[in-house]
Design a protein around this motif. Sequence first.
Motif, PDB file in Angstrom:
ATOM      1  N   GLY A 165      -3.468   7.882 -41.753  1.00 40.61           N
ATOM      2  CA  GLY A 165      -3.972   8.285 -40.454  1.00 40.61           C
ATOM      3  C   GLY A 165      -3.752   9.752 -40.183  1.00 40.61           C
ATOM      4  O   GLY A 165      -3.302  10.517 -41.031  1.00 40.61           O
ATOM      5  N   SER A 166      -4.057  10.138 -38.953  1.00 37.83           N
ATOM      6  CA  SER A 166      -3.937  11.521 -38.528  1.00 37.83           C
ATOM      7  C   SER A 166      -2.879  11.608 -37.439  1.00 37.83           C
ATOM      8  O   SER A 166      -2.954  10.891 -36.440  1.00 37.83           O
ATOM      9  N   THR A 167      -1.879  12.468 -37.626  1.00 38.94           N
ATOM     10  CA  THR A 167      -0.800  12.600 -36.653  1.00 38.94           C
ATOM     11  C   THR A 167      -0.527  14.065 -36.353  1.00 38.94           C
ATOM     12  O   THR A 167      -0.774  14.945 -37.176  1.00 38.94           O
ATOM     13  N   ILE A 168       0.003  14.304 -35.164  1.00 38.49           N
ATOM     14  CA  ILE A 168       0.452  15.627 -34.738  1.00 38.49           C
ATOM     15  C   ILE A 168       1.879  15.475 -34.227  1.00 38.49           C
ATOM     16  O   ILE A 168       2.135  14.658 -33.340  1.00 38.49           O
ATOM     17  N   SER A 169       2.801  16.254 -34.781  1.00 37.63           N
ATOM     18  CA  SER A 169       4.205  16.153 -34.394  1.00 37.63           C
ATOM     19  C   SER A 169       4.749  17.528 -34.039  1.00 37.63           C
ATOM     20  O   SER A 169       4.400  18.525 -34.675  1.00 37.63           O
ATOM     21  N   LEU A 221       0.702  18.975 -38.620  1.00 30.62           N
ATOM     22  CA  LEU A 221      -0.554  18.232 -38.608  1.00 30.62           C
ATOM     23  C   LEU A 221      -0.695  17.503 -39.939  1.00 30.62           C
ATOM     24  O   LEU A 221      -0.685  18.143 -41.004  1.00 30.62           O
ATOM     25  N   GLU A 222      -0.826  16.190 -39.878  1.00 35.14           N
ATOM     26  CA  GLU A 222      -0.996  15.382 -41.082  1.00 35.14           C
ATOM     27  C   GLU A 222      -2.304  14.609 -40.985  1.00 35.14           C
ATOM     28  O   GLU A 222      -2.615  14.017 -39.949  1.00 35.14           O
ATOM     29  N   SER A 223      -3.058  14.638 -42.090  1.00 29.74           N
ATOM     30  CA  SER A 223      -4.334  13.926 -42.114  1.00 29.74           C
ATOM     31  C   SER A 223      -4.741  13.674 -43.552  1.00 29.74           C
ATOM     32  O   SER A 223      -4.927  14.619 -44.332  1.00 29.74           O
ATOM     33  N   ARG A 276      -1.134  18.299 -45.142  1.00 26.81           N
ATOM     34  CA  ARG A 276      -0.104  18.652 -44.162  1.00 26.81           C
ATOM     35  C   ARG A 276      -0.141  20.153 -43.883  1.00 26.81           C
ATOM     36  O   ARG A 276      -0.019  20.964 -44.794  1.00 26.81           O
ATOM     37  N   ARG A 305      11.107  13.601 -42.156  1.00 32.64           N
ATOM     38  CA  ARG A 305       9.820  12.923 -42.311  1.00 32.64           C
ATOM     39  C   ARG A 305       9.489  12.678 -43.773  1.00 32.64           C
ATOM     40  O   ARG A 305       8.337  12.382 -44.117  1.00 32.64           O
ATOM     41  N   ARG A 316      -9.341  16.123 -40.724  1.00 32.27           N
ATOM     42  CA  ARG A 316      -9.181  16.900 -39.490  1.00 32.27           C
ATOM     43  C   ARG A 316     -10.022  18.173 -39.544  1.00 32.27           C
ATOM     44  O   ARG A 316     -10.014  18.893 -40.546  1.00 32.27           O
ATOM     45  N   GLU A 334      -9.246  14.863 -31.763  1.00 31.01           N
ATOM     46  CA  GLU A 334      -8.152  14.379 -30.926  1.00 31.01           C
ATOM     47  C   GLU A 334      -8.065  15.103 -29.579  1.00 31.01           C
ATOM     48  O   GLU A 334      -7.266  14.722 -28.725  1.00 31.01           O
TER      49      GLU A 334
END
Length: 313
Positions: free
Chosen positions: A2-6, A24-26, A30, A51, A143, A165
């Motif tokens: 998936g796509s995540t923002i941390s 940003l991971e997608s 990274r 992580r 992304r 997003e």
Amino acid sequence: MGSTISALDVNWVDHPHSIGAALLESDGHRSLIDPGPTSTLVTLRQRLRERGLSVADLDAILLTHIHLDHGGASGSLVREKPSLPIYVHQLGAPHMADPSKLIASATRLWGDKLEYLFGEMVPVPQENLRILAGGETLEFGSRQLEVVYTPGHASHHVSYFDQQEGVAFVGDTTGVRIDDGPYILPATPPPDIDLTLWDKSFAEILSREPKRLFLTHYGFAENPAAHIATFRERLHRWTDQAEKILRATSSGAALGSSGDDAAALQQFLEYAQSDIAQFLHADEMEHYAFTAGLDLSFAGLARHIRKRAQKPA
């Protein structure tokens, strides 16, 4: 995947939630937006390890601008991973390749605190630089990030828009706001504050109707339209107040001269601290003031006001 923002809190000189790098991971890709200064590199590595990642797992570094608290660690990260690309606006890129002028400017502002606050700034090899002008669309995994030129805080400032997003990564364009808190603080350091350009940058951000803002200082801010309206009003009000103070302390000297900046600075700090105290407790006030540098904010506004006064009608 998936796509995540941390938000990675790099705990700048033991101040949590002062500088946040956006991870940003997608689809296995990274990227980091604004990795922070070299002084926080140990903490950044720790946040990545938490992580299951390391610097070797990063595929790109994206800078909103080249101020040391945002991009100072870039060269050190390239030293760890020589293939790492660094995305930066065309006006900032020469100073990443040769940071001597940037370091000299920062030394004038921070003096002997520079090493403690920011650490060493390692040059970025020219071949690692990816030059941006604004208008590009970057693809990282699934992304897509739109690059928009957003000067005002700095002439070399860009923002990144995650169109899917609805997140705008705005660096310092929309101020300092810790964890979507009750106060938004202007950060206006020298040398190239420009409120006319800044207003245009607000319009560029708002025209894209983001759902959230990501501020390097610090974290996500909700309701971008209300946030920017509040911040813009305060930014202009602080500028007007700084100009009144400069005129009052100039003792008849032209506004374009240096006047009595010590007296003007003291009056401005009293005004700013009174403004902040309406919204924040004392410990929170210190946190905001440290993160933004109130004395530097006055210096940047004073420079902008004097340059504006010297322009021909």
